[in-house]
Design a protein around this motif. Structure first.
Motif, PDB file in Angstrom:
ATOM      1  N   MET A 113       0.841  -1.198   0.000  1.00  0.00           N
ATOM      2  CA  MET A 113       0.000   0.000   0.000  1.00  0.00           C
ATOM      3  C   MET A 113       0.878   1.252   0.000  1.00  0.00           C
ATOM      4  SD  MET A 113      -3.050   0.996   2.664  1.00  0.00           S
ATOM      5  CE  MET A 113      -2.320   2.396   3.483  1.00  0.00           C
ATOM      6  N   THR A 114       0.501   2.218  -0.817  1.00  0.00           N
ATOM      7  CA  THR A 114       1.264   3.464  -0.858  1.00  0.00           C
ATOM      8  C   THR A 114       0.888   4.329   0.336  1.00  0.00           C
ATOM      9  OG1 THR A 114       1.128   3.366  -3.245  1.00  0.00           O
ATOM     10  CG2 THR A 114       1.843   5.444  -2.307  1.00  0.00           C
ATOM     11  N   ARG A 115       1.912   4.746   1.061  1.00  0.00           N
ATOM     12  CA  ARG A 115       1.652   5.601   2.223  1.00  0.00           C
ATOM     13  C   ARG A 115       1.353   7.031   1.801  1.00  0.00           C
ATOM     14  NH1 ARG A 115       6.935   4.056   5.677  1.00  0.00           N
ATOM     15  NH2 ARG A 115       7.613   3.648   3.557  1.00  0.00           N
ATOM     16  N   THR A 116       0.621   7.715   2.659  1.00  0.00           N
ATOM     17  CA  THR A 116       0.526   9.158   2.509  1.00  0.00           C
ATOM     18  C   THR A 116       1.554   9.750   3.468  1.00  0.00           C
ATOM     19  OG1 THR A 116      -1.808   9.025   1.987  1.00  0.00           O
ATOM     20  CG2 THR A 116      -0.983  11.173   2.719  1.00  0.00           C
ATOM     21  N   VAL A 117       2.405  10.611   2.957  1.00  0.00           N
ATOM     22  CA  VAL A 117       3.448  11.223   3.783  1.00  0.00           C
ATOM     23  C   VAL A 117       3.238  12.740   3.812  1.00  0.00           C
ATOM     24  CG1 VAL A 117       5.053   9.368   3.157  1.00  0.00           C
ATOM     25  CG2 VAL A 117       5.101  11.516   1.871  1.00  0.00           C
ATOM     26  N   TYR A 118       3.987  13.392   4.661  1.00  0.00           N
ATOM     27  CA  TYR A 118       3.857  14.854   4.779  1.00  0.00           C
ATOM     28  C   TYR A 118       5.190  15.504   4.398  1.00  0.00           C
ATOM     29  CZ  TYR A 118       3.361  19.447   6.971  1.00  0.00           C
ATOM     30  OH  TYR A 118       3.315  20.792   7.210  1.00  0.00           O
ATOM     31  N   VAL A 119       5.147  16.460   3.492  1.00  0.00           N
ATOM     32  CA  VAL A 119       6.358  17.211   3.136  1.00  0.00           C
ATOM     33  C   VAL A 119       6.003  18.693   3.043  1.00  0.00           C
ATOM     34  CG1 VAL A 119       8.245  17.528   1.479  1.00  0.00           C
ATOM     35  CG2 VAL A 119       7.238  15.274   1.766  1.00  0.00           C
TER      36      VAL A 119
END
Ligand code: PDD
Length: 286
Positions: free
Chosen positions: A1-7
């Motif tokens: 599963m593709t993670r949601t990350v914060y940038v």
């Protein structure tokens, strides 16, 4: 599963997240980080990690990327978006990039880089390693002198972990001037005749957030704690030993440099402290 990350203000698919090649975190390890564990979808000791992050930033004269409340909001949103029940949130702040490589710090208007991502670790609280205990070897501590600042200069700890793996062990404890400093990514303790011994706080070790909580809980449970320098020989002759960190909580150690401690199984104090820590931390989780 593709993670949601914060940038830097954006929530993105991990495959879409980008950082400049001139970022000082990438070029110079000019960056600090925190790892906060998640149990039951809640953050363990968020406040402790936020306070230490601020201290690391201040010690390096690095700007804070946002307020503590905003950080909490980002942590919570990532846990929710990635549906994390047990795992970790990794946070990193770098001094940013002003578009080139220079040893001199970039100008004051350069924005810090803020990156967060989650790590899904189902079964973290009931880890098989905690049932069995881990084996450690000792290695020289050749890190820089400001280990109290949680920087991303993790090459030596990473090499240390690999030395341990090569030796058929799980992790390494580092020693300097004849005394144990800490584990590659955890604080180190031994227990002898019912007394818990660990190195006192100084610039020589990371001021573990789990360490602080565990020592408080040990005192509340009437356990005796002695903060003093100790040698690897003392630890090898101990009744039991353990390490603490946000990712392992209280993890029993059953072997040091090939010497079995006690019965070679997790000791009663380490087991009890793990239970208390998990129970109390869950109650206070946010
Ligand atoms: N490591 N000492 C070192 C060198 C560490 O890297 C860590 C944490 C600790 C324990 O600190 P805390 O209890 O605040 O997690 C002690 C994290 C977990 C890591 O690098 O993944």
């Amino acid at each position: 599963m593709t993670r949601t990350v914060y940038v830097n203000g954006e929530y993105l698919a991990e495959t879409e997240a980008k950082i400049s090649i001139f970022d000082r975190g990438f070029l110079m390890a000019d960056a600090v980080y925190e790892v906060t564990s998640v149990l039951g979808g809640k953050l363990i000791d968020f406040d402790g990690h936020a306070v230490r992050l601020k201290r690391s930033l201040d010690e390096l004269d690095m700007a804070a990327p946002c307020s503590k409340d905003e950080l909490l909001e980002i942590h919570r949103k990532l846990v929710e978006l990635n549906d994390i029940d047990e795992g970790m949130v990794y946070l990193q702040v770098t001094r940013g990039s002003d578009g080139d490589r220079d040893f001199v710090f970039p100008s004051d208007d350069t924005k810090p880089t803020l990156v967060l991502f989650t790590q899904d670790k189902p079964g973290l609280a009931n880890s098989p390693a905690a049932q069995k205990g881990i084996r450690v070897i000792s290695i020289d501590d050749i890190r820089w002198g400001r280990r109290d600042i949680k920087t991303t200069q993790l090459l030596y700890p990473s090499l240390g972990k690999m030395m341990a793996k090569k030796a058929g062990a799980d992790d390494a404890w580092m020693t300097e001037d004849g005394y144990v400093t800490e584990g590659t990514s955890n604080n180190a303790y031994f227990v002898k005749d019912g007394k818990i011994v660990t190195r006192p706080l100084s610039n020589d070790i990371l001021h573990g957030i789990t360490r602080k909580a565990v020592l408080r809980m040990a005192a509340e449970a009437q356990m005796i704690v002695e903060e003093r320098l100790f040698t690897i020989e003392e630890a090898k002759a101990a009744d039991e030993a353990f390490v603490t960190s946000a990712s392992t909580f209280v993890m029993p150690v059953v072997e040091i440099d090939g010497e079995t401690l006690g019965e070679g199984t997790p000791g009663p104090i380490a087991r009890r402290l793990r239970e208390i820590y998990l129970e109390e931390s869950l109650k206070a989780a946010v």
